[in-house]
Design an enzyme around this catalytic site. Structure first.
Site, mmCIF file in Angstrom:
data_model
loop_
_atom_site.group_PDB
_atom_site.id
_atom_site.type_symbol
_atom_site.label_atom_id
_atom_site.label_comp_id
_atom_site.label_asym_id
_atom_site.label_seq_id
_atom_site.Cartn_x
_atom_site.Cartn_y
_atom_site.Cartn_z
ATOM 1 N N HIS A 1 0.837 -1.203 0.000
ATOM 2 C CA HIS A 1 0.000 0.000 0.000
ATOM 3 C C HIS A 1 0.870 1.251 0.000
ATOM 4 O O HIS A 1 2.059 1.215 0.299
ATOM 5 C CB HIS A 1 -0.986 -0.013 1.179
ATOM 6 C CG HIS A 1 -0.457 0.527 2.456
ATOM 7 N ND1 HIS A 1 -0.558 1.852 2.808
ATOM 8 C CD2 HIS A 1 0.189 -0.072 3.486
ATOM 9 C CE1 HIS A 1 -0.011 2.038 4.003
ATOM 10 N NE2 HIS A 1 0.456 0.887 4.435
ATOM 11 N N CYS A 2 0.230 2.362 -0.371
ATOM 12 C CA CYS A 2 0.892 3.668 -0.380
ATOM 13 C C CYS A 2 -0.166 4.709 -0.003
ATOM 14 O O CYS A 2 -1.137 4.401 0.674
ATOM 15 C CB CYS A 2 1.521 3.953 -1.746
ATOM 16 S SG CYS A 2 0.318 4.105 -3.081
ATOM 17 N N ARG A 3 -0.001 5.917 -0.453
ATOM 18 C CA ARG A 3 -0.935 6.987 -0.118
ATOM 19 C C ARG A 3 -2.273 6.802 -0.828
ATOM 20 O O ARG A 3 -3.325 6.881 -0.223
ATOM 21 C CB ARG A 3 -0.303 8.333 -0.478
ATOM 22 C CG ARG A 3 -1.156 9.533 -0.118
ATOM 23 C CD ARG A 3 -0.396 10.842 -0.396
ATOM 24 N NE ARG A 3 -1.333 11.928 -0.547
ATOM 25 C CZ ARG A 3 -1.933 12.260 -1.679
ATOM 26 N NH1 ARG A 3 -1.695 11.599 -2.787
ATOM 27 N NH2 ARG A 3 -2.779 13.272 -1.728
ATOM 28 N N ILE A 39 -3.760 4.470 1.815
ATOM 29 C CA ILE A 39 -4.023 4.863 3.209
ATOM 30 C C ILE A 39 -5.049 5.999 3.278
ATOM 31 O O ILE A 39 -5.762 6.131 4.273
ATOM 32 C CB ILE A 39 -2.713 5.194 3.955
ATOM 33 C CG1 ILE A 39 -2.923 5.129 5.473
ATOM 34 C CG2 ILE A 39 -2.147 6.528 3.504
ATOM 35 C CD1 ILE A 39 -1.637 5.120 6.276
#
Length: 98
Positions: free
Chosen positions: A63-65, A92
């Site tokens: 996952h990332c932003r 996120i």
């Protein structure tokens, strides 16, 4: 493998399910807010494959932003022989809006 929704991710984290969880955001982003994943920024990933090589055939959730960098991480890991990589759709930002 199919990507994963933030709702599914939250349910799995709440149940303490076992999977390899990687956050590909930069360290400062991780320090501001994280979900407990190991932090390997996308730019560092090619140089840190030895840290995750033992998980090649296990489920890996990245996952990332927002889901863009982790989508690239998924493609990269798949090109290196990782067989069960899933991207968190919406990242996120979507997770924090649950």
């Amino acid at each position: 493998m199919e990507d994963i929704t933030v709702e599914d991710l939250k349910a799995r984290l709440d149940k303490n399910e076992k999977f390899v969880f990687i956050d590909v955001r930069e360290e400062w982003e991780y320090d501001d807010d994280n979900l407990g994943a190991m932090n390997i920024p996308l730019g560092d990933l090619p140089h840190r494959l030895d840290e995750i090589d033992q998980y090649k055939d296990q489920e890996i959730v990245v996952h990332c932003r927002s889901g863009a960098r982790s989508g690239n991480a998924k493609k990269f890991l798949e090109s290196k022989g990782f067989t069960k990589v899933r991207n968190v759709l919406g990242g996120i930002m979507a997770y924090n809006n649950l």
